[in-house]
Write an enzyme that holds these catalytic residues in place. Structure first.
Site, PDB file in Angstrom:
ATOM      1  N   ILE A  58      -6.400  -6.049   0.581  1.00 21.99           N
ATOM      2  CA  ILE A  58      -5.589  -6.115  -0.643  1.00 21.99           C
ATOM      3  C   ILE A  58      -4.510  -7.169  -0.398  1.00 21.99           C
ATOM      4  CG2 ILE A  58      -4.047  -4.835  -2.176  1.00 21.99           C
ATOM      5  CD1 ILE A  58      -5.362  -2.230  -1.156  1.00 21.99           C
ATOM      6  N   LYS A  59      -4.203  -7.973  -1.413  1.00 21.22           N
ATOM      7  CA  LYS A  59      -3.188  -9.012  -1.219  1.00 21.22           C
ATOM      8  C   LYS A  59      -1.787  -8.391  -1.206  1.00 21.22           C
ATOM      9  CE  LYS A  59      -1.539 -13.478  -2.569  1.00 21.22           C
ATOM     10  NZ  LYS A  59      -1.581 -14.588  -3.495  1.00 21.22           N
ATOM     11  N   THR A  60      -1.245  -8.265  -0.015  1.00 22.22           N
ATOM     12  CA  THR A  60       0.119  -7.762   0.171  1.00 22.22           C
ATOM     13  C   THR A  60       0.863  -8.767   1.043  1.00 22.22           C
ATOM     14  OG1 THR A  60      -0.486  -6.616   2.188  1.00 22.22           O
ATOM     15  CG2 THR A  60      -0.667  -5.340   0.150  1.00 22.22           C
ATOM     16  N   ILE A 110       0.848  -1.196   0.000  1.00 20.43           N
ATOM     17  CA  ILE A 110       0.000   0.000   0.000  1.00 20.43           C
ATOM     18  C   ILE A 110       0.887   1.251   0.000  1.00 20.43           C
ATOM     19  CG2 ILE A 110      -1.620   1.328   1.411  1.00 20.43           C
ATOM     20  CD1 ILE A 110      -2.988  -1.322   2.129  1.00 20.43           C
ATOM     21  N   TYR A 125      -8.404 -11.992  11.932  1.00 24.21           N
ATOM     22  CA  TYR A 125      -7.680 -10.717  11.963  1.00 24.21           C
ATOM     23  C   TYR A 125      -7.225 -10.415  13.403  1.00 24.21           C
ATOM     24  CZ  TYR A 125      -6.245  -6.148  10.211  1.00 24.21           C
ATOM     25  OH  TYR A 125      -5.505  -5.047   9.846  1.00 24.21           O
ATOM     26  N   LYS A 158      -5.312  -2.190  15.532  1.00 22.66           N
ATOM     27  CA  LYS A 158      -5.841  -1.123  14.668  1.00 22.66           C
ATOM     28  C   LYS A 158      -6.814  -0.225  15.444  1.00 22.66           C
ATOM     29  CE  LYS A 158      -3.771  -2.044  10.727  1.00 22.66           C
ATOM     30  NZ  LYS A 158      -2.568  -1.268  10.370  1.00 22.66           N
ATOM     31  N   VAL A 178      10.993   0.560  13.210  1.00 19.18           N
ATOM     32  CA  VAL A 178      10.158   1.246  14.209  1.00 19.18           C
ATOM     33  C   VAL A 178      10.130   0.523  15.560  1.00 19.18           C
ATOM     34  CG1 VAL A 178       8.714   2.378  12.463  1.00 19.18           C
ATOM     35  CG2 VAL A 178       7.960   0.194  13.461  1.00 19.18           C
TER      36      VAL A 178
HETATM   37  P1  NAD Z   1       3.276  -4.729   3.345  1.00 22.17           P
HETATM   38  O1  NAD Z   1       3.763  -6.040   3.865  1.00 22.17           O
HETATM   39  O2  NAD Z   1       3.560  -4.412   1.933  1.00 22.17           O
HETATM   40  O3  NAD Z   1       3.795  -3.526   4.252  1.00 22.17           O
HETATM   41  C1  NAD Z   1       4.000  -3.671   5.637  1.00 22.17           C
HETATM   42  C2  NAD Z   1       5.252  -2.899   5.939  1.00 22.17           C
HETATM   43  O4  NAD Z   1       5.483  -2.850   7.353  1.00 22.17           O
HETATM   44  C3  NAD Z   1       6.502  -3.547   5.311  1.00 22.17           C
HETATM   45  O5  NAD Z   1       7.161  -2.623   4.477  1.00 22.17           O
HETATM   46  C4  NAD Z   1       7.374  -3.867   6.510  1.00 22.17           C
HETATM   47  O6  NAD Z   1       8.755  -3.720   6.252  1.00 22.17           O
HETATM   48  C5  NAD Z   1       6.879  -2.826   7.505  1.00 22.17           C
HETATM   49  N1  NAD Z   1       7.304  -3.147   8.867  1.00 22.17           N
HETATM   50  C6  NAD Z   1       6.971  -4.224   9.634  1.00 22.17           C
HETATM   51  N2  NAD Z   1       7.682  -4.177  10.798  1.00 22.17           N
HETATM   52  C7  NAD Z   1       8.448  -3.059  10.745  1.00 22.17           C
HETATM   53  C8  NAD Z   1       9.413  -2.478  11.607  1.00 22.17           C
HETATM   54  N3  NAD Z   1       9.744  -3.044  12.781  1.00 22.17           N
HETATM   55  N4  NAD Z   1      10.014  -1.318  11.236  1.00 22.17           N
HETATM   56  C9  NAD Z   1       9.711  -0.725  10.058  1.00 22.17           C
HETATM   57  N5  NAD Z   1       8.817  -1.235   9.186  1.00 22.17           N
HETATM   58  C10 NAD Z   1       8.203  -2.390   9.532  1.00 22.17           C
HETATM   59  O7  NAD Z   1       1.692  -4.748   3.614  1.00 22.17           O
HETATM   60  P2  NAD Z   1       0.554  -3.650   3.450  1.00 22.17           P
HETATM   61  O8  NAD Z   1      -0.708  -4.406   3.422  1.00 22.17           O
HETATM   62  O9  NAD Z   1       0.877  -2.727   2.359  1.00 22.17           O
HETATM   63  O10 NAD Z   1       0.610  -2.902   4.854  1.00 22.17           O
HETATM   64  C11 NAD Z   1       0.721  -1.487   4.997  1.00 22.17           C
HETATM   65  C12 NAD Z   1      -0.272  -0.999   6.031  1.00 22.17           C
HETATM   66  O11 NAD Z   1      -1.587  -1.101   5.497  1.00 22.17           O
HETATM   67  C13 NAD Z   1      -0.284  -1.784   7.336  1.00 22.17           C
HETATM   68  O12 NAD Z   1      -0.487  -0.906   8.411  1.00 22.17           O
HETATM   69  C14 NAD Z   1      -1.484  -2.682   7.160  1.00 22.17           C
HETATM   70  O13 NAD Z   1      -2.014  -3.134   8.386  1.00 22.17           O
HETATM   71  C15 NAD Z   1      -2.411  -1.703   6.478  1.00 22.17           C
HETATM   72  N6  NAD Z   1      -3.580  -2.273   5.819  1.00 22.17           N
HETATM   73  C16 NAD Z   1      -3.455  -3.295   4.939  1.00 22.17           C
HETATM   74  C17 NAD Z   1      -4.576  -3.822   4.328  1.00 22.17           C
HETATM   75  C18 NAD Z   1      -4.473  -4.957   3.351  1.00 22.17           C
HETATM   76  O14 NAD Z   1      -5.482  -5.617   3.101  1.00 22.17           O
HETATM   77  N7  NAD Z   1      -3.312  -5.202   2.779  1.00 22.17           N
HETATM   78  C19 NAD Z   1      -5.846  -3.287   4.617  1.00 22.17           C
HETATM   79  C20 NAD Z   1      -5.948  -2.226   5.493  1.00 22.17           C
HETATM   80  C21 NAD Z   1      -4.816  -1.731   6.103  1.00 22.17           C
END
Ligand code: NAD
Length: 250
Positions: free
Chosen positions: A188-190, A19, A152, A159, A62
């Protein structure tokens, strides 16, 4: 282009499906210069495949106060003031994304809250002195904060905490003309989602609940993020905006 000459820190690009990558791309489309932070060397290699030469990449784990402090010091030295921050970072152990929430361990709870919620407070603390008036901070959340979505689990609890952090930070920073908001994105598939047990079902359930049966994309989330970072959204403070193609309606 409504973000021309703006400098925005984007945290959380793991690969082109992230994302955060959708956000960085949308911000760039609006003229912004992006400063990317990455968790570790493995993530850096992935970002290097996506970014252009000359774009600043800064390590920021972080989980570590020292790492966050060093990252924003480097940003200050190399870039100076910034105009926004995108926080798209979360983590929970696989055990906490399966089974019963009543079985969540103390350490698993603390870890998920630390990385997924406390980190927004911690990075804001270090970013605050660098943020110009008019800046926007945006984080990513999910409907599992309000509803008991199967598996979840721990991330839903984290969250809910993150969304509360958005409101308290927004109240704190409004007088400095820094706005804080969240996007509640559809599934979203990530990489992160694959940690949730039966994540295919989670994504299917989300897609099926959209009125047009087509799930949201990282481009759509990114465009909303660009709007929320920018002063076009000056009237939106401390809010959680759904960018889920209407999943939350039913
Ligand atoms: P993603 O795996 O691409 O991104 C997650 C990121 O978190 C990665 O880049 C990872 O390196 C980082 N991360 C984890 N631990 C860390 C640390 N200790 N220090 C620094 N970075 C760290 O997945 P995504 O789905 O793009 O997630 C991004 C955000 O979107 C998250 O907060 C996720 O919960 C949120 N989100 C995702 C969805 C979904 O369906 N994919 C839906 C709603 C919200």
């Amino acid at each position: 282009m409504f973000l021309a000459n703006k400098k925005i820190v984007v945290m959380g690009v793991a690969n082109k499906k992230s994302i955060a990558w959708g956000c960085a791309s949308a911000l760039k489309n609006q003229g912004a210069e992006i400063i990317y932070t990455y968790q570790n060397e493995r993530m850096k290699k992935q970002i290097l495949k996506l970014t252009d030469e000359g774009e600043l990449l800064v390590e920021c784990d972080v989980a570590s106060d020292e790492s966050i402090a060093a990252a924003f010091k480097e940003i200050e030295e190399k870039i100076g003031k910034i105009d926004g921050l995108v926080h798209a970072v979360a983590f929970a152990n696989k055990e906490e994304l399966d089974g019963n929430v009543s079985d969540i361990s103390r350490s698993g709870y603390a870890l998920a809250q630390d990385i997924s919620s406390y980190s927004l407070l911690a990075v804001t603390h270090h970013a605050k002195p660098l943020l110009n008036p008019g800046s926007g901070i945006v984080t990513m959340t999910y409907l599992g904060s309000e509803r008991a979505i199967p598996n979840y689990n721990m991330m839903g609890i984290a969250k809910a905490s993150l969304e509360a952090a958005v409101r308290y930070l927004a109240a704190e920073l409004a007088s400095e003309k820094i706005r804080v908001n969240g996007i509640s994105a559809g599934a979203i598939k990530t990489l992160a989602v694959t940690g949730v047990k039966n994540y295919d079902q989670l994504i299917k359930m989300s897609d099926d609940r959209t009125p047009d049966k087509i799930g949201v994309t990282i481009e759509e989330v990114g465009n909303a993020c660009a709007f929320l970072v920018s002063e076009l959204s000056a009237g939106i403070i401390g809010d959680i905006i759904y960018v889920d193609k209407g999943v939350h309606l039913t």
